[in-house]
Design a protein around this motif. Structure first.
Motif, short mmCIF file in Angstrom:
data_model
loop_
_atom_site.label_atom_id
_atom_site.label_comp_id
_atom_site.label_asym_id
_atom_site.label_seq_id
_atom_site.Cartn_x
_atom_site.Cartn_y
_atom_site.Cartn_z
N GLU A 156 0.82 -1.21 0.00
CA GLU A 156 0.00 0.00 0.00
C GLU A 156 0.86 1.27 0.00
O GLU A 156 0.36 2.36 -0.27
N GLN A 202 -1.56 2.68 -4.27
CA GLN A 202 -2.62 3.24 -3.43
C GLN A 202 -3.94 2.50 -3.64
O GLN A 202 -4.46 2.46 -4.77
N PRO A 203 -4.50 1.91 -2.58
CA PRO A 203 -5.82 1.30 -2.75
C PRO A 203 -6.87 2.39 -2.90
O PRO A 203 -6.89 3.34 -2.12
N VAL A 255 -10.11 1.46 -3.14
CA VAL A 255 -11.32 0.82 -2.65
C VAL A 255 -10.95 0.14 -1.34
O VAL A 255 -9.86 -0.40 -1.21
N THR A 256 -11.85 0.15 -0.38
CA THR A 256 -11.60 -0.58 0.87
C THR A 256 -12.68 -1.64 1.05
O THR A 256 -13.83 -1.45 0.63
N GLY A 257 -12.28 -2.74 1.65
CA GLY A 257 -13.25 -3.78 2.00
C GLY A 257 -13.70 -4.64 0.84
O GLY A 257 -14.65 -5.41 0.98
N GLU A 258 -13.05 -4.53 -0.31
CA GLU A 258 -13.42 -5.36 -1.46
C GLU A 258 -12.23 -6.22 -1.87
O GLU A 258 -11.09 -5.98 -1.46
N GLN A 259 -12.49 -7.22 -2.72
CA GLN A 259 -11.42 -8.12 -3.13
C GLN A 259 -10.38 -7.40 -3.99
O GLN A 259 -9.20 -7.75 -3.95
N SER A 276 -8.65 -3.64 -5.45
CA SER A 276 -8.52 -2.26 -4.96
C SER A 276 -7.41 -1.48 -5.66
O SER A 276 -7.04 -0.42 -5.20
N LYS A 312 -4.47 -2.42 -5.52
CA LYS A 312 -3.28 -2.85 -4.77
C LYS A 312 -3.11 -4.35 -5.01
O LYS A 312 -4.10 -5.08 -4.92
N ASP A 342 -2.60 -8.29 -4.59
CA ASP A 342 -3.08 -9.20 -3.55
C ASP A 342 -1.85 -9.85 -2.89
O ASP A 342 -1.11 -10.58 -3.56
N TYR A 367 -14.35 6.14 -8.04
CA TYR A 367 -13.96 5.60 -6.74
C TYR A 367 -13.93 6.67 -5.64
O TYR A 367 -13.43 6.42 -4.55
#
Lengths: 109, 694
Positions: A46, A50-51, A53-57, A59, A61, A63, B552
């Motif tokens: 990170e 930069q992600p 989206v948060t809380g999703e598969q 983003s 970034k 894996d 987003y």
């Protein structure tokens, strides 16, 4: 005599050593993997990707189950000599293995 | 059939290098003056270019209209001598079907090769990639004498597989992929066989495009045939036959000279794929390039096993085709593009490997395998050439595959099945003296375009909500990658449309940087079913997202069932008003980001090509956020702090590796990898038998 090999790597042909192009720091035997003479760190993904989206598969970034980011630094000046995106635990790549005898012959040494 | 059996010809696909010179070609050499030869090469290239442009003007599929077109002129033995294209692999691989025609059909009484014939092919075993890539070639005769072949190969967006749009992500064998035609005569006496066209149309969801594309290839070939015959009339058949052959000879000699000037050594680059079709999973393509004297050897030993019931496989010849994309476009950029270059190249492919498909396995996603391999070529090539020619060291362009796929009926009631043209809107890689070009094209189709959105909307049942550069799409670096495109699409005019996407790199970046430059970010598809987008547009009282960054943001007013999908997304019905958002990414970064000129960072910031987050956290530039005025001293100090922090954070090699070696990916994502980390070291991971026939 120093030969430029990459943006950040030289080889001192007479001494047969890898060197930092920026500061001249020696990294070890030119017949071996230059990465063995560098400082190495795993960089938190990170910090670089930069992600959005948060809380999703997904983003933007990578894996971390699949991919980690390794950075290799000059131990003297902190230059980023190279990086590698690798799965966790995968060996670092011996990406440049030059024929030093042929290189010396090419440059008359 | 004059050859012995009805089955794949394993011999002909090996013949990627020039055939031995014939006595006829040899005898012709003496009559060719150097100045005439140079004029000939230029003229033939212009003729081929006319063929390429004509194919584009007449075709219907996305790839054909926007330049993913290879037009080639081949010797009478089938060697590619001249081509006009940026999509070099189709030109180079196009010689295999022609060599097949020469070998099997020329002396076969029931087929033959005669003036006025036309041959079609799309069997990926001979075309080298996948079934959606189709070609047509014709022989050029002067009297009874065969002078050469000419032809065009282009991706047509639909081939009748079990999923629409040219690729089948759930394919378990080649029988899922639809039409797969070894070279077949579709025209004779200057007329196409209507019964065969009728068959092709019947096997395809988009028959209009299938037939128009086929006819476009033929029309272009006939124009090129006329131009070549005019040259034969002017210079004589011996001259043209001999000069086509000489092109190959001089190219091979020049290629060997160019290689000889580089440093001898071994260069390595593993590549990691993160899906095997519709299912996520890790596999490895392992490239070793051995440069010794005037030869290169490409060794793929250490790649993951062949996937017996998944579509992520490639025939070896397809990888050599993609190697030629790098060779023709970058490595040998100043040499003629033809298969004479392969005189200086050897290759080694392991058995039982996803890069060396055998039997009946699917190769529907071969383009992904091949583009990842080509990226390894970029990186090995950069390390090989930097010492002697640093300007040719370039980070990889985007892998190319994050492509929306669709199928259905358009607003005029006509069937459509294809991809969108943003495959040609990706960013170039950074290089030693400049940033990658924004929206440069596709690395495998550099002479291409991504269409105006209005042209796409005119006969496709979608509306573009936006299409512009996405500042989160590329790899950062001293020289950043070129930005790719962010796109928003909404189903429009029609009750529903089947939509999906094809690609890789949702988990593991598809496109790596060079010499410390960052990889491109992962890419994926966001879909919103039951979107309120049309209501928002009607009301016109709230700002809808005009870029991926705004999609987003917390301010995005769109509501509906939001899903985050892998970039390899199997098509599913999307209803009128449903939306999709995709990043068709940019290029890899080059060099250490904190060496980037601060003025370049601020310029990017001013024009929206980078973000404040990246300026501060990647490039470590200190500036006034209102005026964008640089604080040079503070930036220098900040960057020195970063260097000191690196030294404090880094560990010596042995110490680092002692901890690093203890890590491994979760077992469930290694299902298709082979043994980890070296796929060839241990067990064969798959339960299925080697011969499947599903």
């Amino acid at each position: 005599m120093k030969i430029r090999i990459t943006e950040y790597l030289d080889i001192d042909l007479a001494a047969e050593t890898w060197c930092c192009h920026g500061c001249g720091q020696k990294f070890g035997n030119a017949r071996d993997n230059y990465k063995k003479g560098l400082l190495i760190a795993e960089r938190p993904l990170e910090e670089v990707h930069q992600p959005l989206v948060t809380g999703e598969q997904f983003s933007f970034k990578p894996d971390p189950d699949y991919c980690r980011l390794i950075e290799l630094y000059c131990p003297n000046c902190g230059a980023l000599i190279d990086n590698e995106y690798l799965p966790p635990g995968h060996p670092l790549t011996h990406d440049i293995e030059l024929d030093i005898d042929a290189l010396k012959q090419k440059h008359g040494i | 059939m004059t050859s012995s059996y009805y089955g794949r010809d394993e011999e002909v696909v090996q013949r990627l290098r020039p055939e031995p010179m014939t006595a006829e070609e040899e005898a012709a050499q003496a009559g060719i003056e150097d100045i005439d030869f140079d004029i000939f090469r230029h003229k033939m290239h212009m003729i081929a270019l006319e063929g390429k442009e004509t194919t584009m003007k007449l075709g219907a599929s996305t790839a054909m209209r926007w330049g993913d077109v290879a037009f080639g002129i081949f010797t009478a033995q089938g060697d590619l001598a001249i081509c006009a294209t940026g999509i070099y692999h189709h030109a180079v691989l196009g010689q295999i079907p022609i060599k097949y025609i020469v070998k099997h059909w020329r002396d076969e009484p029931s087929v033959g090769v005669r003036d006025g014939d036309a041959f079609f092919y799309n069997d990926p075993f001979y075309g080298g990639v996948h079934a959606a890539d189709m070609g047509l070639a014709i022989p050029v005769f002067a009297g009874n004498r065969l002078i050469c072949f000419v032809g065009a190969a282009v991706h047509t967006g639909e081939c009748g597989g079990t999923e629409p749009g040219g690729t089948v992500q759930n394919a378990k064998s080649k029988y899922y992929e639809g039409l797969q035609m070894p070279p077949i005569k579709v025209g004779e006496k200057y007329a196409l066989r209507e019964d065969l066209l009728n068959m092709f149309a019947a096997m395809n969801r988009d028959p209009r495009t299938m037939i128009l594309d086929l006819k476009a290839r033929l029309a272009a070939a006939r124009i090129v045939q006329r131009r070549i015959l005019a040259l034969v009339n002017e210079k004589g058949a011996d001259f043209v036959i001999g000069a086509l052959r000489r092109v190959l000879k001089v190219t091979g000699e020049a290629a060997r000279q160019k290689i000889a000037a580089l440093n001898d050594g071994v260069y390595r680059q593993p590549r990691f794929l993160d899906m095997v079709g519709s299912e996520p999973g890790l596999t490895r393509i392992n490239l070793t390039v051995i440069k010794k004297g005037d030869r290169l050897t490409l060794d793929l030993t250490g790649s993951s096993p062949m996937l017996h019931d998944k579509p992520l496989n490639s025939f070896f010849q397809g990888l050599i085709g993609l190697a030629m994309v790098y060779f023709c476009g970058w490595f040998f950029h100043d040499l003629p593009a033809n298969n004479g270059l392969l005189e200086a190249v050897d290759w080694k492919f392991p058995d039982d490997s996803l890069v060396n498909a055998k039997g009946e396995v699917s190769t529907s996603l071969a383009p992904v395998v091949q583009s990842y391999f080509a990226h390894a070529m970029f990186l090995c090539g950069a390390r090989m050439v930097y010492s002697s020619d640093p300007k040719r060291a370039v980070a990889a362009w985007f892998s190319g595959f994050a492509i929306p796929i669709y199928a259905g009926v358009n607003q005029a009631g006509e069937p459509v099945a294809d991809i969108t043209p943003e495959i040609n809107a990706t960013g170039a890689g950074g290089r030693s003296d400049m940033d990658g070009v924004d929206g440069a094209g596709a690395f495998f189709a550099t002479v291409s375009d991504c269409s105006d959105v209005e042209a796409t909307e005119a006969d496709r049942p979608v509306v573009y909500l936006f299409r512009n550069f996405f500042n989160g799409s590329y790899g950062h670096g001293k020289y950043r990658g070129g930005a790719g495109a962010g796109i928003g699409l909404m189903v429009h005019h029609v009750p529903w449309l089947a939509m999906g996407s094809m690609g890789a790199g949702a988990h593991f970046p598809s496109t790596l940087g060079l010499f410390g430059g960052n990889a491109v970010p992962p890419t994926f598809v966001q879909t919103v079913d039951g979107s309120n987008m049309k209501a928002l547009m009607r009301a016109n009282d709230s700002p809808i997202a005009r870029s991926l960054a705004e999609v987003y943001s917390a301010m995005n007013p769109e509501q509906g069932e939001r899903k985050f999908n892998d970039i390899d997304m199997v098509v599913r019905p999307r209803l009128n008003g449903d939306t999709s958002y995709i990043s068709v990414s940019g290029g890899g970064g080059y060099g250490d980001p904190i060496e980037r000129e601060p003025a370049a960072v601020l310029r990017d910031l001013k024009f929206g090509r980078t973000t404040a987050w990246a300026a501060q956290n990647i490039y470590h530039v200190v500036y006034d956020p209102d005026s964008l005025r640089l604080d040079e001293a503070a930036t220098t100090a900040r960057r020195q702090e970063v260097r000191q922090h690196r030294i404090a954070r880094g560990r010596p090699y042995d110490e680092f590796m002692a901890e690093w070696r203890k890590l491994t990916p979760p077992k469930d994502i290694l299902k298709y990898y082979g043994s980890y980390p070296d796929p060839e070291a241990g067990f064969a991971p798959q339960a299925l038998p080697k011969a499947v026939n599903m």
